[in-house]
Design an enzyme around this catalytic site. Sequence first.
Site, PDB file in Angstrom:
ATOM      1  N   ARG A  25     -11.005   3.312  -0.153  1.00 14.43           N
ATOM      2  CA  ARG A  25     -10.960   3.671   1.269  1.00 14.43           C
ATOM      3  C   ARG A  25     -12.330   3.946   1.890  1.00 14.43           C
ATOM      4  O   ARG A  25     -12.571   3.513   3.014  1.00 14.43           O
ATOM      5  CB  ARG A  25      -9.990   4.834   1.515  1.00 14.43           C
ATOM      6  CG  ARG A  25      -8.538   4.437   1.185  1.00 14.43           C
ATOM      7  CD  ARG A  25      -7.524   5.519   1.561  1.00 14.43           C
ATOM      8  NE  ARG A  25      -7.427   5.693   2.997  1.00 14.43           N
ATOM      9  CZ  ARG A  25      -7.969   6.683   3.671  1.00 14.43           C
ATOM     10  NH1 ARG A  25      -8.636   7.638   3.042  1.00 14.43           N
ATOM     11  NH2 ARG A  25      -7.854   6.753   4.974  1.00 14.43           N
TER      12      ARG A  25
ATOM     13  N   CYS B 173     -21.313  -2.251  -8.980  1.00 15.83           N
ATOM     14  CA  CYS B 173     -22.526  -2.967  -8.587  1.00 15.83           C
ATOM     15  C   CYS B 173     -22.527  -3.279  -7.097  1.00 15.83           C
ATOM     16  O   CYS B 173     -22.593  -4.447  -6.697  1.00 15.83           O
ATOM     17  CB  CYS B 173     -22.638  -4.244  -9.393  1.00 15.83           C
ATOM     18  SG  CYS B 173     -22.577  -3.925 -11.156  1.00 15.83           S
TER      19      CYS B 173
ATOM     20  N   TYR C 295     -12.758   1.445   4.907  1.00  8.74           N
ATOM     21  CA  TYR C 295     -12.704   1.931   6.286  1.00  8.74           C
ATOM     22  C   TYR C 295     -13.712   3.034   6.579  1.00  8.74           C
ATOM     23  O   TYR C 295     -13.543   3.764   7.547  1.00  8.74           O
ATOM     24  CB  TYR C 295     -11.353   2.506   6.698  1.00  8.74           C
ATOM     25  CG  TYR C 295     -10.089   2.099   6.016  1.00  8.74           C
ATOM     26  CD1 TYR C 295      -9.481   0.880   6.320  1.00  8.74           C
ATOM     27  CD2 TYR C 295      -9.445   2.969   5.138  1.00  8.74           C
ATOM     28  CE1 TYR C 295      -8.266   0.555   5.738  1.00  8.74           C
ATOM     29  CE2 TYR C 295      -8.233   2.632   4.563  1.00  8.74           C
ATOM     30  CZ  TYR C 295      -7.650   1.416   4.867  1.00  8.74           C
ATOM     31  OH  TYR C 295      -6.449   1.095   4.309  1.00  8.74           O
TER      32      TYR C 295
ATOM     33  N   GLU D 281       9.294   7.457   8.187  1.00  6.83           N
ATOM     34  CA  GLU D 281       8.747   6.849   6.969  1.00  6.83           C
ATOM     35  C   GLU D 281       7.371   7.381   6.596  1.00  6.83           C
ATOM     36  O   GLU D 281       6.421   6.616   6.514  1.00  6.83           O
ATOM     37  CB  GLU D 281       8.619   5.330   7.164  1.00  6.83           C
ATOM     38  CG  GLU D 281       9.903   4.640   7.522  1.00  6.83           C
ATOM     39  CD  GLU D 281       9.693   3.167   7.865  1.00  6.83           C
ATOM     40  OE1 GLU D 281      10.634   2.392   7.655  1.00  6.83           O
ATOM     41  OE2 GLU D 281       8.610   2.795   8.356  1.00  6.83           O
TER      42      GLU D 281
ATOM     43  N   TYR E 203      -2.882   5.761  -1.136  1.00 10.37           N
ATOM     44  CA  TYR E 203      -3.747   4.587  -1.039  1.00 10.37           C
ATOM     45  C   TYR E 203      -4.973   4.707  -1.941  1.00 10.37           C
ATOM     46  O   TYR E 203      -6.019   4.144  -1.653  1.00 10.37           O
ATOM     47  CB  TYR E 203      -4.123   4.315   0.429  1.00 10.37           C
ATOM     48  CG  TYR E 203      -2.893   4.282   1.320  1.00 10.37           C
ATOM     49  CD1 TYR E 203      -1.984   3.234   1.223  1.00 10.37           C
ATOM     50  CD2 TYR E 203      -2.586   5.339   2.181  1.00 10.37           C
ATOM     51  CE1 TYR E 203      -0.824   3.221   1.983  1.00 10.37           C
ATOM     52  CE2 TYR E 203      -1.430   5.328   2.954  1.00 10.37           C
ATOM     53  CZ  TYR E 203      -0.555   4.272   2.849  1.00 10.37           C
ATOM     54  OH  TYR E 203       0.599   4.261   3.587  1.00 10.37           O
TER      55      TYR E 203
ATOM     56  N   GLY F 215       2.889   7.477   9.400  1.00  9.60           N
ATOM     57  CA  GLY F 215       1.561   7.593  10.001  1.00  9.60           C
ATOM     58  C   GLY F 215       1.102   9.019  10.219  1.00  9.60           C
ATOM     59  O   GLY F 215       0.070   9.240  10.868  1.00  9.60           O
TER      60      GLY F 215
HETATM   61  C1  LIG Z   1       2.301   2.070   5.923  1.00  7.74           C
HETATM   62  C2  LIG Z   1       3.612   2.248   6.539  1.00  7.74           C
HETATM   63  C3  LIG Z   1       4.217   3.502   6.539  1.00  7.74           C
HETATM   64  C4  LIG Z   1       3.557   4.745   5.989  1.00  7.74           C
HETATM   65  O1  LIG Z   1       2.384   5.063   6.657  1.00  7.74           O
HETATM   66  P1  LIG Z   1       1.635   6.456   6.296  1.00  7.74           P
HETATM   67  O2  LIG Z   1       0.402   6.408   7.147  1.00  7.74           O
HETATM   68  O3  LIG Z   1       1.312   6.395   4.847  1.00  7.74           O
HETATM   69  O4  LIG Z   1       2.560   7.552   6.633  1.00  7.74           O
HETATM   70  C5  LIG Z   1       5.482   3.618   7.082  1.00  7.74           C
HETATM   71  N1  LIG Z   1       6.123   2.536   7.597  1.00  7.74           N
HETATM   72  C6  LIG Z   1       5.562   1.308   7.609  1.00  7.74           C
HETATM   73  C7  LIG Z   1       6.318   0.174   8.168  1.00  7.74           C
HETATM   74  C8  LIG Z   1       4.289   1.120   7.079  1.00  7.74           C
HETATM   75  O5  LIG Z   1       3.742  -0.100   7.107  1.00  7.74           O
END
Ligand SMILES: *Cc1c(COP(=O)(O)O)cnc(C)c1O
Length: 444
Positions: A341, A372, A345, A298, A402, A256
Amino acid sequence: MTHPHAPGLWPQSTDLIDGALHLGGTPVTALADTFGTPSYVLDVPGLRARAAHYRAAFTDAFAPAEVQVYYAGKAFLSTAVARWVHAEGLRIDTASAGELTTALAAGIDGRDIGLHGNNKSRDEIDLALEHGVGRIVIDSLPEIELVAQRAAARGVRAPVMVRVTTGVHAGGHDFIATAHEDQKFGLSLAGGAAMTALERILELPELELLGLHSHIGSQILDADGFAAAAAALLGLRADLAARTGHMVTELDLGGGYGIAYTPEETAVDVVAVASSLAHACRSECERLGTPMPAFSFEPGRAIVGPSMITLYKVGTVKSVQLDGGSRLYVSVDGGMSDNIRPALYGAAYHAELASRASDAPGVAARVVGKHCESGDIVVRDVELPADVRAGDLLAVPATGAYGRSMASQYNLLPRPGVVAVGDGAPREIVRRETLQDLLALDLG
Ligand SMILES: *Cc1c(COP(=O)(O)O)cnc(C)c1O
C-alpha cells in the site's frame, strides 16, 4: 493495561509491559522466536469485537428494518477468519473463485455468501450456483444473460442484485457526485444502463431480483456520500416500481468505512454514521412514499485492518545526511512484498520499537524494506528512538486489510504467515511460505 503510544492504533489485546509489546498476553519477542519475522499478528478477540460492533451499529440504527452485514473477504480471508466473523453474525462477500472456495472451505453455508466481480467467469458463476450463494451481484448487461443461462442449465433460480454506479464517489472527508461515470464497475444510473438491467432481469424467470447495490469508495469517514448514494438507489427503486410494479426489497450500501493508520488520523465513528445514514434513508423513503427496504453493508478494512499488526526485525540502520538534518533509514526483513500500500497509493503507516524500552531521544526515521526498489517503503515518516539497532523488533499497526491479501513474492521472498493470538495458544492460521514453496511451482 498500558498501551504503546498512539493507543487508538493498536489491536484490543495490546499491552506494553517493561517496554515490550504484548498481544493476546504474549510478548512479541516470544512470537518472533516461535514464528519468525516478518509475521502478521491477528488479535482474534479484537477482530470478533469489531465484527460484532459493526453488526450492532447497523442493526440498531436501521431497526426495525432488517440488516445484514457482509465481511468483504478481499481485505483478508482465511477459513479461520471467515468462521470468526460468521460466528459474530456476519456473512461473507467474495469476489473470485478463490475467495468463494475459502469461504466454503470454512463451512459457511452458500446462502450466507455473496459473489461480486466485474468480470466473473462462467466457472465462478457455476461454482456460486452449485453452492447456492445468497446473491450474485450483477455488474454488466452481458452478465445478466450469462447468469440466467447458467441458472437455466442447472435448473435453479439465481438470486441477484444490481450494482449501480450512482455518480457518488467518496473517500476521506469529501464526496463528489458526477453524472458521468468513467470506471469499470457497475451499471450507470444516469446513463440508463441500471434501469435497462433491472427491467431485463425482471423478464427472466431464472433470475430473482433481490435489490440494488452501491459501493462508493474506501477510507470514508462520514455519512454524506453514503446518504447521497442511498438516496439515488431509493429513487431508482421508486422509478422501477412505477414502471414495472416491482418494489425491490433490499439495498446494499457497500463498504469503505475508514480506519486510523497513523496517530494523526481518526477512524470513522460507525455508530454515528449508521444513525445519520438510517435517518437519511427514512426521510427519503417518506418523501418518496415508499416502504423502507432491508439493508446490507460490506465493511472489509474496518473489520480486519485494526485487528492485525506486522512484526518485523530490524537489520541495517543508516543515517542519511539531509539539508539541515538527517534521517535514520531503518531496514526491516520484509517490505513492499508484505505491504504494497505505501508503494501503490503512498499510504501512510506508523511504527514503534516493540521489543524493548528505550530512553534514547526520538529521531526522524524512515522504515524501509529489503526489496530492490527505492520506493520500497514501509513507513515514510516516523519518529523512532535514536538507538534502534539490528535485532530490534518493530511493530506496524493496522496492517490487517489489504496487507497479506495483496502480498507478493517479489524478489522471491516467501510470504509471511498470519499468527492468531488471544484464541488459545498463539498459532499460525496461514503458515509462512518456505523456499520449498517457491520452488514447488517451478517446473524447470
Ligand atoms: C472493496 C469492497 C468492499 C470493502 O471495502 P472496504 O474499504 O475494505 O470496507 C465492499 N464492497 C465492495 C463491492 C468492494 O469492492
